[in-house]
Design a protein around this motif. Sequence first.
Motif, PDB file in Angstrom:
ATOM      1  N   SER A 128       0.823  -1.210   0.000  1.00 59.06           N
ATOM      2  CA  SER A 128       0.000   0.000   0.000  1.00 59.06           C
ATOM      3  C   SER A 128       0.857   1.259   0.000  1.00 59.06           C
ATOM      4  O   SER A 128       0.382   2.339  -0.331  1.00 59.06           O
ATOM      5  N   PHE A 129       2.146   1.125   0.377  1.00 55.03           N
ATOM      6  CA  PHE A 129       3.020   2.298   0.370  1.00 55.03           C
ATOM      7  C   PHE A 129       3.165   2.856  -1.041  1.00 55.03           C
ATOM      8  O   PHE A 129       3.210   4.063  -1.245  1.00 55.03           O
ATOM      9  N   VAL A 130       3.269   1.961  -2.001  1.00 50.46           N
ATOM     10  CA  VAL A 130       3.420   2.387  -3.392  1.00 50.46           C
ATOM     11  C   VAL A 130       2.182   3.155  -3.832  1.00 50.46           C
ATOM     12  O   VAL A 130       2.272   4.212  -4.461  1.00 50.46           O
ATOM     13  N   GLU A 131       1.013   2.638  -3.481  1.00 51.26           N
ATOM     14  CA  GLU A 131      -0.237   3.312  -3.837  1.00 51.26           C
ATOM     15  C   GLU A 131      -0.348   4.649  -3.118  1.00 51.26           C
ATOM     16  O   GLU A 131      -0.764   5.655  -3.700  1.00 51.26           O
ATOM     17  N   SER A 132       0.042   4.673  -1.854  1.00 45.25           N
ATOM     18  CA  SER A 132      -0.002   5.920  -1.088  1.00 45.25           C
ATOM     19  C   SER A 132       0.895   6.977  -1.721  1.00 45.25           C
ATOM     20  O   SER A 132       0.502   8.132  -1.879  1.00 45.25           O
ATOM     21  N   ALA A 133       2.112   6.567  -2.075  1.00 46.81           N
ATOM     22  CA  ALA A 133       3.054   7.509  -2.681  1.00 46.81           C
ATOM     23  C   ALA A 133       2.531   8.029  -4.011  1.00 46.81           C
ATOM     24  O   ALA A 133       2.653   9.216  -4.327  1.00 46.81           O
ATOM     25  N   ALA A 134       1.926   7.135  -4.806  1.00 45.49           N
ATOM     26  CA  ALA A 134       1.395   7.546  -6.107  1.00 45.49           C
ATOM     27  C   ALA A 134       0.294   8.585  -5.944  1.00 45.49           C
ATOM     28  O   ALA A 134       0.228   9.569  -6.691  1.00 45.49           O
ATOM     29  N   LEU A 135      -0.564   8.389  -4.958  1.00 42.05           N
ATOM     30  CA  LEU A 135      -1.636   9.354  -4.732  1.00 42.05           C
ATOM     31  C   LEU A 135      -1.088  10.680  -4.219  1.00 42.05           C
ATOM     32  O   LEU A 135      -1.553  11.748  -4.597  1.00 42.05           O
ATOM     33  N   MET A 136      -0.073  10.603  -3.361  1.00 42.44           N
ATOM     34  CA  MET A 136       0.503  11.845  -2.853  1.00 42.44           C
ATOM     35  C   MET A 136       1.185  12.641  -3.962  1.00 42.44           C
ATOM     36  O   MET A 136       1.215  13.868  -3.926  1.00 42.44           O
ATOM     37  N   LYS A 137       1.716  11.939  -4.952  1.00 46.80           N
ATOM     38  CA  LYS A 137       2.360  12.641  -6.063  1.00 46.80           C
ATOM     39  C   LYS A 137       1.357  13.482  -6.842  1.00 46.80           C
ATOM     40  O   LYS A 137       1.739  14.444  -7.513  1.00 46.80           O
ATOM     41  N   LYS A 138       0.071  13.125  -6.745  1.00 46.68           N
ATOM     42  CA  LYS A 138      -0.949  13.916  -7.430  1.00 46.68           C
ATOM     43  C   LYS A 138      -1.080  15.306  -6.827  1.00 46.68           C
ATOM     44  O   LYS A 138      -1.590  16.219  -7.469  1.00 46.68           O
ATOM     45  N   THR A 139      -0.626  15.462  -5.587  1.00 37.18           N
ATOM     46  CA  THR A 139      -0.697  16.789  -4.971  1.00 37.18           C
ATOM     47  C   THR A 139       0.343  17.729  -5.574  1.00 37.18           C
ATOM     48  O   THR A 139       0.345  18.918  -5.266  1.00 37.18           O
ATOM     49  N   TYR A 140       1.219  17.211  -6.446  1.00 39.40           N
ATOM     50  CA  TYR A 140       2.228  18.068  -7.071  1.00 39.40           C
ATOM     51  C   TYR A 140       1.588  19.128  -7.962  1.00 39.40           C
ATOM     52  O   TYR A 140       2.237  20.097  -8.341  1.00 39.40           O
ATOM     53  N   THR A 141       0.320  18.921  -8.339  1.00 37.18           N
ATOM     54  CA  THR A 141      -0.382  19.936  -9.133  1.00 37.18           C
ATOM     55  C   THR A 141      -1.003  21.008  -8.245  1.00 37.18           C
ATOM     56  O   THR A 141      -1.670  21.912  -8.735  1.00 37.18           O
ATOM     57  N   SER A 142      -0.771  20.903  -6.942  1.00 35.29           N
ATOM     58  CA  SER A 142      -1.340  21.877  -6.009  1.00 35.29           C
ATOM     59  C   SER A 142      -0.781  23.266  -6.275  1.00 35.29           C
ATOM     60  O   SER A 142       0.325  23.433  -6.788  1.00 35.29           O
ATOM     61  N   ASP A 143      -1.566  24.273  -5.910  1.00 34.32           N
ATOM     62  CA  ASP A 143      -1.080  25.645  -6.001  1.00 34.32           C
ATOM     63  C   ASP A 143      -0.454  26.089  -4.681  1.00 34.32           C
ATOM     64  O   ASP A 143      -0.161  27.254  -4.486  1.00 34.32           O
ATOM     65  N   ASP A 144      -0.271  25.134  -3.786  1.00 42.10           N
ATOM     66  CA  ASP A 144       0.289  25.427  -2.468  1.00 42.10           C
ATOM     67  C   ASP A 144       1.662  24.761  -2.356  1.00 42.10           C
ATOM     68  O   ASP A 144       1.770  23.537  -2.306  1.00 42.10           O
ATOM     69  N   GLU A 145       2.721  25.558  -2.327  1.00 44.14           N
ATOM     70  CA  GLU A 145       4.079  25.004  -2.274  1.00 44.14           C
ATOM     71  C   GLU A 145       4.321  24.208  -0.997  1.00 44.14           C
ATOM     72  O   GLU A 145       5.092  23.248  -0.981  1.00 44.14           O
ATOM     73  N   TYR A 146       3.652  24.599   0.085  1.00 41.72           N
ATOM     74  CA  TYR A 146       3.819  23.877   1.345  1.00 41.72           C
ATOM     75  C   TYR A 146       3.296  22.448   1.217  1.00 41.72           C
ATOM     76  O   TYR A 146       3.930  21.494   1.667  1.00 41.72           O
ATOM     77  N   ILE A 147       2.126  22.300   0.597  1.00 39.14           N
ATOM     78  CA  ILE A 147       1.547  20.970   0.413  1.00 39.14           C
ATOM     79  C   ILE A 147       2.480  20.100  -0.416  1.00 39.14           C
ATOM     80  O   ILE A 147       2.731  18.937  -0.092  1.00 39.14           O
ATOM     81  N   ILE A 148       3.033  20.663  -1.489  1.00 43.08           N
ATOM     82  CA  ILE A 148       3.943  19.906  -2.347  1.00 43.08           C
ATOM     83  C   ILE A 148       5.178  19.476  -1.569  1.00 43.08           C
ATOM     84  O   ILE A 148       5.614  18.322  -1.640  1.00 43.08           O
TER      85      ILE A 148
END
Length: 354
Positions: free
Chosen positions: A238-258
Motif C-alpha cells: 500500500s506504500f506504493v499506492e499511497s506515494a502515487a496518490l501523494m504525487k498527485k498533490t504536485y499539481t497543487s497551487d500550495d508550495e507547502y503541500i507539495i
Amino acid sequence: MEYVVPEYFIVNKNNSYECRPDYLNEIKPSVISYLKFRRRESGDSSLKNPLGENNNISLNTGEQTDTDSGVTLTHQDYLEYFNKTSLGNTDRTSLLLYNKLIYCMKHKLFDEASATLPMIKPDFGYPAKYLDLCHAIIGSVNNNYANAENTLNTLIGKEEYNRYYIVNMGLLQRKNKKIMSAVKYLIMGYELLSSSNWRYELKLYIAELNEKFIAIGPGIVKGAYSISTIKKQKTQKSFVESAALMKKTYTSDDEYIIAQAKKQINRIYDYLCTEAEALFAANKFRQANELYLMAYQVDKNITIIRKILSVFDYYTPDQKELELRAGLRRELTEMENEFRNTSNLRKTKSAKKT
C-alpha cells in the motif's frame, strides 16, 4: 452549470480551517433549536418535535417541511440563524458570515450575498481567498462579464492551478460565447480535477487521503510520520499506492503541500530501503529485493536500480525476475547516459561563461 461555488468551512479542534461540504446538515439541529426558541418567544406553537429523528429537510427551495417533525425551514430562517450566531460569536464572525455568503451563493440569493460580502474581513483566514471569486460569480450572474473576467484573470495569475478559478473562468467564457477560450479552461479544469479525485478544494482531497492512508501518519501534509502505524495498519504494497496518490498533490497551487508530500514520499522510500536492508542482513535476499522493488516504484533512481541488480546476484532469479532484471539493466543504462549527457552539458555551459 453556470458557476461553481466554494464549500463551507469550520474551525476544527486544532484551530485550523477545515472544508465541510455537509455543513448544512451538521448545523441543522442548531437551526431547528433556534427556530423553536424564536417561535416560542412569538407565541407560535406550530413547531412540534423540533429535533425529531428524521429531519430530512431539503434546502433546494425556499420553504421545505419535514413531515416527521413538522418543522418548516425557509431561507429566511437560515439567514436569520447565520446573522444571530455571527453577532454572538465575535471570534468567528467573519467565518460565520462567509458561510452565510456561501449559503446565499448556493441558493442563488445574490442580493443577500452582495450585501454580506462587504461585512466579511478580507484577511480573516484561509476561506477569505474565495471572496474575490464570489465577487466574480456575482458579476457573471449580473452579466458584468468584463469585471468578472478581470477578477478571475488576477486570481489565476496568483494560483494557476486553482480548480475553482479555472473552471469558473471556463464557464464565464462559455456564457460570454468565447467558445475557444471556454474550451481551453474547461479542459484544463478537467485535467486538474481528475488528479484530485474530482475535488475542487484541495484541503478536502488531502483530508480524504489522510483518512484512506492512515498508514503514513496522522496527516499527509502536516502530520508526523509514524513507522509503528505503518507496521500495524498497512501492508507494504500500500506504500506504493499511497506515494502515487501523494504525487498527485504536485499539481497543487500550495508550495507547502507539495513540499510536505515530497517529504512523506521520501520517508516511505527510506522506510522500505531500511526494511530491505534488514532482510538482506538476515540472508532473506528475495524478500529484500521485493522491498527494494517497492522503493523503486516510489522513487525511480540510479542508486536503487543498482541495489536491486546487485541483490539479484545473491539468489537464483526465476524467469519473471530474469526479465525484470534485463529491463532494469536497460533502464539503468539509459539513466546513466542521460546523467552523463546532462553533466557534460552543464560543464560546457560553465566553460563558456568563464
